[in-house]
Motif scaffolding. Structure first.
Motif, PDB file in Angstrom:
ATOM      1  N   VAL A   1     -12.519  11.807   0.903  1.00 49.95           N
ATOM      2  CA  VAL A   1     -12.114  10.668   0.072  1.00 49.95           C
ATOM      3  C   VAL A   1     -10.823  10.056   0.617  1.00 49.95           C
ATOM      4  O   VAL A   1     -10.704   8.839   0.767  1.00 49.95           O
TER       5      VAL A   1
ATOM      6  N   PHE B   1       3.439  26.109  -5.140  1.00 47.45           N
ATOM      7  CA  PHE B   1       2.401  27.096  -5.447  1.00 47.45           C
ATOM      8  C   PHE B   1       2.764  28.451  -4.829  1.00 47.45           C
ATOM      9  O   PHE B   1       2.703  29.485  -5.490  1.00 47.45           O
TER      10      PHE B   1
ATOM     11  N   ALA C   1       4.364  15.188   0.825  1.00 45.34           N
ATOM     12  CA  ALA C   1       4.046  15.387  -0.594  1.00 45.34           C
ATOM     13  C   ALA C   1       3.211  16.654  -0.786  1.00 45.34           C
ATOM     14  O   ALA C   1       3.502  17.484  -1.654  1.00 45.34           O
TER      15      ALA C   1
ATOM     16  N   ARG D   1       0.835  -1.216   0.000  1.00 42.52           N
ATOM     17  CA  ARG D   1       0.000   0.000   0.000  1.00 42.52           C
ATOM     18  C   ARG D   1       0.861   1.253   0.000  1.00 42.52           C
ATOM     19  O   ARG D   1       0.561   2.231  -0.681  1.00 42.52           O
ATOM     20  N   LEU D   2       1.963   1.191   0.759  1.00 40.42           N
ATOM     21  CA  LEU D   2       2.851   2.347   0.805  1.00 40.42           C
ATOM     22  C   LEU D   2       3.450   2.608  -0.578  1.00 40.42           C
ATOM     23  O   LEU D   2       3.559   3.759  -1.019  1.00 40.42           O
TER      24      LEU D   2
ATOM     25  N   LEU E   1       0.210  13.113  -8.100  1.00 37.10           N
ATOM     26  CA  LEU E   1      -0.129  14.404  -7.498  1.00 37.10           C
ATOM     27  C   LEU E   1       0.757  15.504  -8.071  1.00 37.10           C
ATOM     28  O   LEU E   1       0.293  16.598  -8.387  1.00 37.10           O
TER      29      LEU E   1
ATOM     30  N   LEU F   1      -7.287   2.582  -4.358  1.00 39.90           N
ATOM     31  CA  LEU F   1      -6.552   3.821  -4.063  1.00 39.90           C
ATOM     32  C   LEU F   1      -6.372   4.635  -5.339  1.00 39.90           C
ATOM     33  O   LEU F   1      -6.572   5.853  -5.372  1.00 39.90           O
TER      34      LEU F   1
ATOM     35  N   LEU G   1       4.045  20.391  -2.741  1.00 35.31           N
ATOM     36  CA  LEU G   1       3.157  20.933  -3.773  1.00 35.31           C
ATOM     37  C   LEU G   1       2.725  22.351  -3.399  1.00 35.31           C
ATOM     38  O   LEU G   1       2.743  23.274  -4.221  1.00 35.31           O
TER      39      LEU G   1
ATOM     40  N   GLY H   1      -0.472  18.306 -10.246  1.00 33.65           N
ATOM     41  CA  GLY H   1      -0.193  19.546  -9.534  1.00 33.65           C
ATOM     42  C   GLY H   1       0.490  20.565 -10.430  1.00 33.65           C
ATOM     43  O   GLY H   1       0.159  21.756 -10.412  1.00 33.65           O
TER      44      GLY H   1
ATOM     45  N   PHE I   1       2.036   6.755   6.860  1.00 35.08           N
ATOM     46  CA  PHE I   1       1.297   7.111   5.640  1.00 35.08           C
ATOM     47  C   PHE I   1       0.897   8.583   5.666  1.00 35.08           C
ATOM     48  O   PHE I   1       0.988   9.291   4.675  1.00 35.08           O
TER      49      PHE I   1
ATOM     50  N   TRP J   1       0.908   4.369  -2.575  1.00 34.61           N
ATOM     51  CA  TRP J   1       0.813   5.778  -2.178  1.00 34.61           C
ATOM     52  C   TRP J   1       1.958   6.584  -2.777  1.00 34.61           C
ATOM     53  O   TRP J   1       1.755   7.707  -3.243  1.00 34.61           O
TER      54      TRP J   1
ATOM     55  N   ASP K   1     -10.738  10.192  -8.699  1.00 34.30           N
ATOM     56  CA  ASP K   1     -11.919  10.901  -8.229  1.00 34.30           C
ATOM     57  C   ASP K   1     -11.530  12.255  -7.615  1.00 34.30           C
ATOM     58  O   ASP K   1     -12.143  13.284  -7.901  1.00 34.30           O
ATOM     59  N   ILE K   2     -10.486  12.252  -6.786  1.00 32.64           N
ATOM     60  CA  ILE K   2     -10.048  13.498  -6.142  1.00 32.64           C
ATOM     61  C   ILE K   2      -9.639  14.530  -7.193  1.00 32.64           C
ATOM     62  O   ILE K   2      -9.969  15.714  -7.085  1.00 32.64           O
TER      63      ILE K   2
ATOM     64  N   HIS L   1      -9.710   6.180  -6.387  1.00 36.37           N
ATOM     65  CA  HIS L   1     -10.120   7.321  -5.566  1.00 36.37           C
ATOM     66  C   HIS L   1      -9.278   8.557  -5.887  1.00 36.37           C
ATOM     67  O   HIS L   1      -9.769   9.675  -5.818  1.00 36.37           O
ATOM     68  N   LEU L   2      -8.014   8.356  -6.249  1.00 31.13           N
ATOM     69  CA  LEU L   2      -7.181   9.505  -6.628  1.00 31.13           C
ATOM     70  C   LEU L   2      -7.743  10.156  -7.896  1.00 31.13           C
ATOM     71  O   LEU L   2      -7.819  11.380  -7.999  1.00 31.13           O
TER      72      LEU L   2
ATOM     73  N   LEU M   1       1.109   7.329  -6.140  1.00 36.00           N
ATOM     74  CA  LEU M   1       0.059   8.358  -6.198  1.00 36.00           C
ATOM     75  C   LEU M   1       0.644   9.754  -5.989  1.00 36.00           C
ATOM     76  O   LEU M   1       0.141  10.731  -6.549  1.00 36.00           O
ATOM     77  N   PHE M   2       1.727   9.843  -5.191  1.00 37.45           N
ATOM     78  CA  PHE M   2       2.354  11.155  -5.002  1.00 37.45           C
ATOM     79  C   PHE M   2       2.933  11.665  -6.315  1.00 37.45           C
ATOM     80  O   PHE M   2       2.904  12.868  -6.591  1.00 37.45           O
TER      81      PHE M   2
ATOM     82  N   MET N   1     -10.082   6.094   1.038  1.00 37.93           N
ATOM     83  CA  MET N   1      -8.714   5.591   0.860  1.00 37.93           C
ATOM     84  C   MET N   1      -8.126   5.087   2.175  1.00 37.93           C
ATOM     85  O   MET N   1      -6.928   4.808   2.245  1.00 37.93           O
TER      86      MET N   1
END
Lengths: 208, 97
Positions: free
Chosen positions: B58, B87, B79, A21-22, A32, A188, B83, A36, B72, A25, A194-195, A191-192, A28-29, B63
């Motif tokens: 979410v 900005f 992170a 899971r880590l 981001l 995961l 970001l 971003g 986590f 994540w 979705d975000i 959902h990202l 996912l960063f 999640m």
């Protein structure tokens, strides 16, 4: 002696779900940062061309945007409860919710298809004559619109493929009530996606 | 048994997810309602605040971040920090040049 060895082997399972899971994540960063960066470009140009952005956003269909928001939020719900179902060892129920997630994702993409083709019909696409005659702020708005919602749409398609794999894994027992980290990581990712839409929606559809 | 305890720890009922989903839909409605009002510069601020609340829901519930270990959360904060720093630095440069 041999009994001891067996017990020993059972305790030390070669599995690390927290690590898995880590790892997800961490991936996912990077997503981001990818999106971003685009949000930064968006905010600078919106700051520079506020009127043009408002004008250009009037071309967007708020109803389709709202509908797609509801669809994506609901697909996040079906994804989350598919994991609850597998935790409770309800395999068919989990498969049903995974299928529902794919169905909603396809629904989202169909709406996106109609939305984009309607714009193409109006001559609004990157590099079109109609668009090049508009102000630079409007060209930038639509460039960002196609880039950001397009990249998001690509993520939706990848998500559909991932969930389809999970349905196969679930039906084959590879994903099960005591080993579902693959499904969870797919969740995961979903959902990202979705975000990202949660932020895209007000920034593109609700500024006119 | 050991592996079960480590690897499959969090299981909640369906209820919380349905509640969060309803909350997300309500917040979407709120965003649209606020966008329809004419409150000038507050419009985008409100939209971003509502989007952040939705994003938090979410992250925390869908999640499962609230069930994860501190590591986590720290990772996510780092992170997000970079970001936000990007900005802030960019806008402090851009607004005053």
């Amino acid at each position: 002696m041999s009994a001891n060895t067996i017990v020993h082997a059972e305790v030390h399972v070669h599995r690390d779900d927290i690590g898995a899971r880590l790892g997800m994540w961490l991936f996912l960063f990077t997503e981001l940062i990818l999106f971003g960066g685009m949000f930064i470009v968006y905010s600078v140009y919106r700051f520079t061309y506020p009127e043009e952005f408002h004008l250009a956003a009037q071309e967007l269909n708020t109803i389709i945007g709202t509908l797609n928001t509801i669809i994506l939020l609901t697909s996040s719900l079906t994804m989350a409860v598919s994991i609850v179902a597998i935790q409770k060892n309800k395999i068919s129920l989990s498969l049903f919710f995974q299928f529902a997630t794919i169905f909603l994702a396809l629904f989202f993409m169909v709406n996106k298809y109609f939305e984009w083709t309607a714009k193409f019909d109006h001559g609004i696409y990157p590099g079109s004559d109609t668009l090049l005659n508009e102000s630079s702020g409007q060209i930038l708005f639509f460039g960002l619109y196609y880039m950001m919602t397009g990249l998001h749409g690509l993520h939706v398609i990848i998500g559909i493929v991932m969930i389809a794999f999970m349905m196969r894994f679930t039906s084959k027992g590879i994903v099960s009530y005591d080993n579902y980290v693959k499904l969870e990581n797919t969740g995961l990712y979903w959902h990202l996606v979705d975000i990202i839409w949660i932020f895209l929606f007000p920034l593109f559809y609700l500024i006119s | 048994m050991d592996k079960q305890d480590i690897n499959t720890e969090h299981s909640h009922g369906y209820g919380i997810y349905v509640l969060v989903w309803l909350g997300l839909l309500a917040l979407t409605g709120l965003t649209i309602a606020v966008a329809g009002m004419n409150i000038g510069g507050f419009t985008i601020a409100t939209a971003l605040i509502i989007a952040s609340v939705k994003g938090y829901l979410v992250l925390a519930i869908f999640m499962h971040l609230r069930d994860e270990s501190m590591m986590f959360k720290v990772f996510l904060l780092v992170a997000a920090f970079f970001l936000i720093i990007t900005f802030i630095l960019l806008f402090s440069d851009y607004s005053f040049q």
